[in-house]
Write a protein that holds these residues in place. Structure first.
Motif, PDB file in Angstrom:
ATOM      1  N   VAL A 112      21.475 -11.052 -76.658  1.00  0.00           N
ATOM      2  CA  VAL A 112      21.016 -12.239 -77.378  1.00  0.00           C
ATOM      3  C   VAL A 112      19.736 -12.426 -77.037  1.00  0.00           C
ATOM      4  CG1 VAL A 112      21.165 -14.991 -77.773  1.00  0.00           C
ATOM      5  CG2 VAL A 112      23.260 -13.333 -77.644  1.00  0.00           C
ATOM      6  N   ARG A 113      19.182 -12.533 -75.895  1.00  0.00           N
ATOM      7  CA  ARG A 113      17.777 -12.746 -75.391  1.00  0.00           C
ATOM      8  C   ARG A 113      16.956 -11.585 -75.535  1.00  0.00           C
ATOM      9  NH1 ARG A 113      17.457 -15.169 -69.365  1.00  0.00           N
ATOM     10  NH2 ARG A 113      15.246 -15.322 -70.116  1.00  0.00           N
ATOM     11  N   LYS A 114      15.586 -11.748 -76.318  1.00  0.00           N
ATOM     12  CA  LYS A 114      14.864 -10.795 -76.609  1.00  0.00           C
ATOM     13  C   LYS A 114      13.788 -10.332 -75.307  1.00  0.00           C
ATOM     14  CE  LYS A 114      14.404 -12.141 -81.512  1.00  0.00           C
ATOM     15  NZ  LYS A 114      13.316 -12.544 -82.441  1.00  0.00           N
ATOM     16  N   PRO A 115      13.501  -9.220 -75.243  1.00  0.00           N
ATOM     17  CA  PRO A 115      12.793  -8.807 -73.931  1.00  0.00           C
ATOM     18  C   PRO A 115      11.307  -9.468 -74.295  1.00  0.00           C
ATOM     19  CG  PRO A 115      12.910  -7.026 -75.353  1.00  0.00           C
ATOM     20  CD  PRO A 115      13.731  -8.004 -75.913  1.00  0.00           C
ATOM     21  N   GLY A 117      19.644 -30.502 -81.678  1.00  0.00           N
ATOM     22  CA  GLY A 117      20.643 -29.757 -81.580  1.00  0.00           C
ATOM     23  C   GLY A 117      20.145 -28.259 -81.402  1.00  0.00           C
ATOM     24  N   LEU A 118      20.863 -27.195 -81.833  1.00  0.00           N
ATOM     25  CA  LEU A 118      20.393 -25.854 -81.831  1.00  0.00           C
ATOM     26  C   LEU A 118      19.388 -25.690 -82.906  1.00  0.00           C
ATOM     27  CD1 LEU A 118      23.573 -23.860 -81.079  1.00  0.00           C
ATOM     28  CD2 LEU A 118      21.598 -24.201 -79.675  1.00  0.00           C
ATOM     29  N   GLN A 119      18.338 -24.979 -82.315  1.00  0.00           N
ATOM     30  CA  GLN A 119      17.303 -24.809 -83.505  1.00  0.00           C
ATOM     31  C   GLN A 119      17.938 -23.413 -84.097  1.00  0.00           C
ATOM     32  OE1 GLN A 119      13.323 -24.228 -82.106  1.00  0.00           O
ATOM     33  NE2 GLN A 119      13.580 -25.981 -80.763  1.00  0.00           N
ATOM     34  N   ALA A 120      17.257 -23.144 -85.335  1.00  0.00           N
ATOM     35  CA  ALA A 120      17.732 -22.354 -86.550  1.00  0.00           C
ATOM     36  C   ALA A 120      17.708 -20.964 -85.763  1.00  0.00           C
ATOM     37  CB  ALA A 120      17.228 -22.312 -87.658  1.00  0.00           C
ATOM     38  N   PRO A 121      16.793 -20.348 -85.139  1.00  0.00           N
ATOM     39  CA  PRO A 121      16.822 -18.957 -84.587  1.00  0.00           C
ATOM     40  C   PRO A 121      17.913 -19.069 -83.334  1.00  0.00           C
ATOM     41  CG  PRO A 121      14.654 -19.928 -84.649  1.00  0.00           C
ATOM     42  CD  PRO A 121      15.583 -21.008 -85.066  1.00  0.00           C
ATOM     43  N   ASP A 122      18.104 -19.939 -82.646  1.00  0.00           N
ATOM     44  CA  ASP A 122      19.161 -19.866 -81.665  1.00  0.00           C
ATOM     45  C   ASP A 122      20.782 -19.842 -82.303  1.00  0.00           C
ATOM     46  OD1 ASP A 122      17.359 -20.057 -79.775  1.00  0.00           O
ATOM     47  OD2 ASP A 122      17.367 -22.213 -79.695  1.00  0.00           O
ATOM     48  N   ARG A 123      20.768 -20.979 -83.293  1.00  0.00           N
ATOM     49  CA  ARG A 123      22.113 -20.731 -83.981  1.00  0.00           C
ATOM     50  C   ARG A 123      22.457 -19.340 -84.681  1.00  0.00           C
ATOM     51  NH1 ARG A 123      20.564 -24.161 -87.542  1.00  0.00           N
ATOM     52  NH2 ARG A 123      21.107 -25.879 -86.301  1.00  0.00           N
ATOM     53  N   GLN A 155      25.344 -14.424 -84.883  1.00  0.00           N
ATOM     54  CA  GLN A 155      25.296 -12.911 -84.829  1.00  0.00           C
ATOM     55  C   GLN A 155      26.245 -12.295 -83.682  1.00  0.00           C
ATOM     56  OE1 GLN A 155      21.530 -10.343 -83.818  1.00  0.00           O
ATOM     57  NE2 GLN A 155      21.672  -9.939 -85.974  1.00  0.00           N
ATOM     58  N   GLN A 156      25.873 -13.029 -82.324  1.00  0.00           N
ATOM     59  CA  GLN A 156      26.753 -12.492 -81.327  1.00  0.00           C
ATOM     60  C   GLN A 156      28.104 -12.335 -81.490  1.00  0.00           C
ATOM     61  OE1 GLN A 156      27.999 -13.258 -77.497  1.00  0.00           O
ATOM     62  NE2 GLN A 156      26.541 -12.384 -76.597  1.00  0.00           N
ATOM     63  N   ALA A 157      28.706 -13.615 -82.088  1.00  0.00           N
ATOM     64  CA  ALA A 157      30.134 -14.009 -82.546  1.00  0.00           C
ATOM     65  C   ALA A 157      30.718 -12.921 -83.639  1.00  0.00           C
ATOM     66  CB  ALA A 157      30.222 -15.395 -82.975  1.00  0.00           C
ATOM     67  N   GLN A 158      29.669 -12.472 -84.556  1.00  0.00           N
ATOM     68  CA  GLN A 158      30.069 -11.500 -85.384  1.00  0.00           C
ATOM     69  C   GLN A 158      30.282 -10.231 -84.652  1.00  0.00           C
ATOM     70  OE1 GLN A 158      30.645 -11.842 -89.153  1.00  0.00           O
ATOM     71  NE2 GLN A 158      31.684  -9.821 -88.319  1.00  0.00           N
ATOM     72  N   THR A 159      29.395  -9.887 -84.095  1.00  0.00           N
ATOM     73  CA  THR A 159      29.306  -8.653 -83.069  1.00  0.00           C
ATOM     74  C   THR A 159      30.663  -8.684 -82.177  1.00  0.00           C
ATOM     75  OG1 THR A 159      26.850  -8.370 -82.953  1.00  0.00           O
ATOM     76  CG2 THR A 159      28.130  -7.283 -81.477  1.00  0.00           C
ATOM     77  N   ARG A 160      31.245  -9.768 -81.608  1.00  0.00           N
ATOM     78  CA  ARG A 160      32.161  -9.569 -80.758  1.00  0.00           C
ATOM     79  C   ARG A 160      33.649  -9.501 -81.708  1.00  0.00           C
ATOM     80  NH1 ARG A 160      32.499 -11.907 -75.791  1.00  0.00           N
ATOM     81  NH2 ARG A 160      30.405 -12.350 -74.596  1.00  0.00           N
ATOM     82  N   ALA A 161      33.640 -10.269 -82.759  1.00  0.00           N
ATOM     83  CA  ALA A 161      34.635  -9.917 -83.773  1.00  0.00           C
ATOM     84  C   ALA A 161      34.955  -8.441 -84.248  1.00  0.00           C
ATOM     85  CB  ALA A 161      34.613 -10.984 -84.918  1.00  0.00           C
ATOM     86  N   MET A 167      17.664 -21.497 -74.972  1.00  0.00           N
ATOM     87  CA  MET A 167      18.860 -22.178 -74.568  1.00  0.00           C
ATOM     88  C   MET A 167      19.226 -22.096 -73.137  1.00  0.00           C
ATOM     89  SD  MET A 167      21.163 -20.822 -77.367  1.00  0.00           S
ATOM     90  CE  MET A 167      23.126 -21.409 -76.872  1.00  0.00           C
ATOM     91  N   GLN A 168      18.845 -20.951 -72.473  1.00  0.00           N
ATOM     92  CA  GLN A 168      18.915 -21.007 -70.817  1.00  0.00           C
ATOM     93  C   GLN A 168      18.085 -22.096 -70.369  1.00  0.00           C
ATOM     94  OE1 GLN A 168      17.260 -17.659 -68.562  1.00  0.00           O
ATOM     95  NE2 GLN A 168      19.374 -17.353 -67.907  1.00  0.00           N
ATOM     96  N   LEU A 169      16.791 -21.951 -70.972  1.00  0.00           N
ATOM     97  CA  LEU A 169      15.695 -23.113 -70.194  1.00  0.00           C
ATOM     98  C   LEU A 169      16.231 -24.390 -70.414  1.00  0.00           C
ATOM     99  CD1 LEU A 169      13.221 -23.139 -68.925  1.00  0.00           C
ATOM    100  CD2 LEU A 169      11.906 -22.989 -71.086  1.00  0.00           C
ATOM    101  N   GLN A 170      16.774 -24.850 -71.355  1.00  0.00           N
ATOM    102  CA  GLN A 170      17.243 -26.134 -71.637  1.00  0.00           C
ATOM    103  C   GLN A 170      18.299 -26.521 -70.636  1.00  0.00           C
ATOM    104  OE1 GLN A 170      18.036 -26.610 -75.823  1.00  0.00           O
ATOM    105  NE2 GLN A 170      15.891 -26.350 -76.606  1.00  0.00           N
TER     106      GLN A 170
END
Length: 331
Positions: free
Chosen positions: A213-216, A250-256, A261-267, A306-309
């Motif tokens: 999820v995290r970009k370099p 709440g969650l910002q759009a890029p975070d959401r 996307q990761q949920a889709q990848t896991r599925a 999200m991690q920083l928050q």
């Protein structure tokens, strides 16, 4: 099965418009394509080392071009090779190469045009350096050899084996090299294939396929962080602090989008694993187990923001607990 193939295609090639029942390939080609896809799945889920193909910068103008070629050749002490396999050795040949590249450079040139694209090809420590050079040589010929001049040099000054590939932007046909993000991923795929042909275990998997999820961080930001002068990081902290102190945030759009996307990848990975677990062969069942292990160790669904928050919330909570624990003063 069509849903599983759709998941597999999405994992390996990104989101696609899947037309169910469409005879995209004949049966023989479809089986061959599926077999290759499963080999790719096996490499990914076995956590095969990922290649790195990074654009490290650009050079503009004759002096900058020469300075960069002198840098990658260590002022002519390292031997480079060009697109024809000719060896470039010593300061004089480096200087002559830079001058030759600048001839006619005004063609199709804008004020912000770059005269070179500087690329680093790298693999993890322990990779055979001679094989890496051979793979880099193959990559250079395949991607640029027919259209662009370039110099290729291997550096052995770090634990990470790597090669510098400096490509002249102006091509033989007069077109200029202007790589996009999709080009970088395509280059990674070609470089990984070249590494495998040289006997190096390598893969070029997009972050989304690995559930990352995290970009370099960009190199400039990393250097600024190291020097403790990063205005970018300070800005991120201010933004995160504002978010955690706002009850309505709440969650910002890029975070959401990243989390979804990761949920889709896991599925998708789960669907492929479920299909393989029903295979009659032990190889299919073993690959299903490997995929599930890969899923179990997938990174958390958490962007850097999200991690920083989360860290700030924990810090604020600790501060509150310390404050509440102090005994009240009495007069």
């Amino acid at each position: 099965m069509s849903q599983t193939l759709e998941s597999l295609d999405r994992l390996l090639r990104g989101p696609v418009r899947w037309r169910k029942g469409s005879p995209i390939l004949d049966d023989k080609r479809r089986r061959a394509s599926l077999a290759e896809d499963l080999r790719t799945v096996a490499r990914i889920t076995a956590r095969t080392p990922e290649v790195m193909v990074r654009i490290s910068g650009k050079a503009k103008g004759g002096k900058h071009v020469e300075d960069h070629l002198r840098y990658i050749t260590r002022n002519g002490d390292l031997t480079a090779e060009d697109e024809s396999g000719r060896l470039v050795m010593g300061r004089r040949m480096v200087k002559e190469t830079a001058a030759a590249w600048m001839e006619g450079s005004a063609l199709n040139r804008r004020s912000n045009s770059r005269d070179t694209v500087n690329i680093i090809l790298s693999m993890p420590p322990g990779t055979d350096r001679d094989k890496l050079l051979s793979a880099a040589r193959q990559f250079g010929r395949e991607i640029f050899g027919a259209e662009h001049s370039y110099l290729l040099v291997r550096h052995d000054d770090t634990d990470h084996p790597h090669c510098h590939l400096t490509v002249r932007s102006l091509g033989f046909s007069g077109r200029r090299l202007n790589p996009k993000r999709d080009d970088l991923q395509a280059w990674r795929v070609v470089f990984a294939a070249a590494c495998r042909q040289q006997g190096i275990a390598a893969e070029a998997t997009p972050r989304r396929t690995r559930g990352v999820v995290r970009k370099p961080k960009k190199q400039a930001v990393l250097h600024a962080d190291k020097a403790k002068r990063s205005t970018v990081q300070k800005s991120k902290v201010r933004e995160a602090l504002k978010a955690v102190t706002d009850p309505a945030a709440g969650l910002q759009a890029p975070d959401r989008r990243a989390v979804e996307q990761q949920a889709q990848t896991r599925a998708d990975w789960s669907r492929v694993a479920n299909e393989l677990s029903q295979a009659k062969t032990s190889a299919g069942q073993e690959l299903a187990r490997q995929i599930r292990s890969f899923l179990a160790h997938m990174p958390a669904r958490e962007t850097e923001r999200m991690q920083l928050q989360k860290q700030l919330r924990q810090h604020l909570q600790q501060q509150k607990e310390l404050h509440d624990a102090k005994p009240e003063r009495t007069l």
